[in-house]
Motif scaffolding. Structure first.
Motif, PDB file in Angstrom:
ATOM      1  N   ARG A 194      31.341  90.273  68.307  1.00  0.00           N
ATOM      2  CA  ARG A 194      32.758  90.449  67.972  1.00  0.00           C
ATOM      3  C   ARG A 194      32.937  90.709  66.475  1.00  0.00           C
ATOM      4  O   ARG A 194      33.821  91.457  66.066  1.00  0.00           O
ATOM      5  N   LEU A 195      32.098  90.086  65.655  1.00  0.00           N
ATOM      6  CA  LEU A 195      32.213  90.281  64.207  1.00  0.00           C
ATOM      7  C   LEU A 195      31.806  91.685  63.803  1.00  0.00           C
ATOM      8  O   LEU A 195      32.378  92.264  62.869  1.00  0.00           O
ATOM      9  N   THR A 206      43.566  87.768  59.614  1.00  0.00           N
ATOM     10  CA  THR A 206      44.264  88.400  60.738  1.00  0.00           C
ATOM     11  C   THR A 206      43.524  88.184  62.059  1.00  0.00           C
ATOM     12  O   THR A 206      43.974  88.666  63.093  1.00  0.00           O
ATOM     13  N   MET A 207      42.418  87.465  62.033  1.00  0.00           N
ATOM     14  CA  MET A 207      41.620  87.244  63.237  1.00  0.00           C
ATOM     15  C   MET A 207      42.105  86.019  63.991  1.00  0.00           C
ATOM     16  O   MET A 207      42.799  85.156  63.438  1.00  0.00           O
ATOM     17  N   SER A 208      41.721  85.919  65.270  1.00  0.00           N
ATOM     18  CA  SER A 208      42.062  84.750  66.078  1.00  0.00           C
ATOM     19  C   SER A 208      41.270  83.537  65.595  1.00  0.00           C
ATOM     20  O   SER A 208      40.299  83.659  64.840  1.00  0.00           O
ATOM     21  N   GLN A 240      37.906  94.135  59.204  1.00  0.00           N
ATOM     22  CA  GLN A 240      39.180  93.449  59.397  1.00  0.00           C
ATOM     23  C   GLN A 240      39.287  92.257  58.457  1.00  0.00           C
ATOM     24  O   GLN A 240      38.305  91.575  58.175  1.00  0.00           O
ATOM     25  N   ARG A 256      34.615  93.929  64.135  1.00  0.00           N
ATOM     26  CA  ARG A 256      35.722  93.669  63.214  1.00  0.00           C
ATOM     27  C   ARG A 256      35.252  93.550  61.759  1.00  0.00           C
ATOM     28  O   ARG A 256      35.910  92.900  60.946  1.00  0.00           O
ATOM     29  N   VAL A 292      35.695  90.738  57.098  1.00  0.00           N
ATOM     30  CA  VAL A 292      34.566  90.041  57.721  1.00  0.00           C
ATOM     31  C   VAL A 292      33.293  90.261  56.909  1.00  0.00           C
ATOM     32  O   VAL A 292      32.568  89.308  56.592  1.00  0.00           O
ATOM     33  N   GLY A 349      39.873  88.590  57.316  1.00  0.00           N
ATOM     34  CA  GLY A 349      39.604  87.352  58.027  1.00  0.00           C
ATOM     35  C   GLY A 349      40.859  86.637  58.486  1.00  0.00           C
ATOM     36  O   GLY A 349      40.891  86.042  59.572  1.00  0.00           O
ATOM     37  N   GLU A 382      37.607  83.765  66.552  1.00  0.00           N
ATOM     38  CA  GLU A 382      36.882  84.737  65.723  1.00  0.00           C
ATOM     39  C   GLU A 382      36.646  84.182  64.322  1.00  0.00           C
ATOM     40  O   GLU A 382      35.573  84.387  63.742  1.00  0.00           O
ATOM     41  N   GLN A 383      37.628  83.458  63.782  1.00  0.00           N
ATOM     42  CA  GLN A 383      37.440  82.854  62.463  1.00  0.00           C
ATOM     43  C   GLN A 383      36.345  81.795  62.491  1.00  0.00           C
ATOM     44  O   GLN A 383      35.580  81.657  61.531  1.00  0.00           O
TER      45      GLN A 383
END
Length: 234
Positions: free
Chosen positions: A123-124, A134-136, A130, A127, A93, A132, A139-140
């Motif tokens: 939320r970012l 692998t995010m929902s 994390q 994460r 992220v 990018g 979230e993307q």
């Protein structure tokens, strides 16, 4: 801020846009709505210089964009968040956000902008390390919008930000866009979700088969009989 006059465009022999006129004033949220294939995304691509129009003019802050390359359009303060998010899936992220601040003149604002987008999208922050990919989907989409904001846009172009999201996330995204606008970012939004986009818009344009067929304030168009029957099922 943005003025399009008599824009025409074709993919080869296939005419896609017909004499499109459009304006965005500073401080507005302006939406272009219509069914899939109406020419909405192609209009954004012409503005960003990703494709070249057959005829017509596009001016941003008084400057004719016709002679500019896409990276020069971005440097002028016109930044597009593309359809399908297009984040960098193998980057974290934080790395995605930093990629958004390599525009000339924005690096000095990088840390301030990171703090800003983390306020908009908590939320970012949770994460930031994390990957990018692998995010929902929601979230993307948040990450794609945040990355666009890292470039200090004068005008933010968004192409179908609600695509593939649940109804709850769609409302959340549109509420966040309203908040971004209130903080001084002018927005041009392309959307198939007619209700949610008109709900937050100051003005809107309705496109059908490459032509602008209606224009007006967002609440006026929500009450329009043609819009209610054709797009809202009422």
């Amino acid at each position: 801020m943005l003025r399009i006059d008599k824009l025409n465009f074709a993919y080869g022999d296939l005419k896609v846009l017909w004499d499109v006129d459009l304006e965005v004033h500073e401080g507005e949220i302006v939406t272009v709505v219509g069914a899939n294939g109406a020419g909405k995304s192609t209009t954004l691509k012409n503005i960003s210089r990703l494709v070249r129009p057959g005829s017509g003019t596009i001016r941003f802050l008084g400057q004719d964009l016709g002679r500019l390359q896409p990276h020069q359009v971005v440097e002028a303060g016109l930044i597009q968040v593309p359809e399908g998010r297009r984040i960098f899936p193998e980057m974290t992220v934080m790395e995605n956000l930093r990629m958004g601040s390599y525009v000339k003149g924005t690096r000095g604002d990088r840390e301030r902008n990171i703090a800003w987008v983390f306020e908009l999208f908590p939320r970012l922050r949770e994460r930031e390390k994390q990957l990018g990919g692998t995010m929902s989907g929601g979230e993307q989409q948040m990450l794609a919008i945040a990355r666009g904001l890292m470039g200090n846009p004068r005008l933010l172009l968004l192409d179908e930000p609600s695509l593939g999201l649940s109804p709850l996330l769609v409302k959340n995204i549109f509420d966040i866009l309203t908040g971004i606008n209130r903080q001084g970012v002018t927005i041009l939004l392309v959307e198939q979700n007619v209700y949610q986009s008109l709900r937050i818009s100051h003005r809107a344009y309705v496109m059908e088969t490459g032509r602008v067929v209606l224009t007006g304030q967002g609440d006026e168009l929500l009450a329009n009989d043609h819009i209610r029957k054709a797009y809202l099922g009422m």
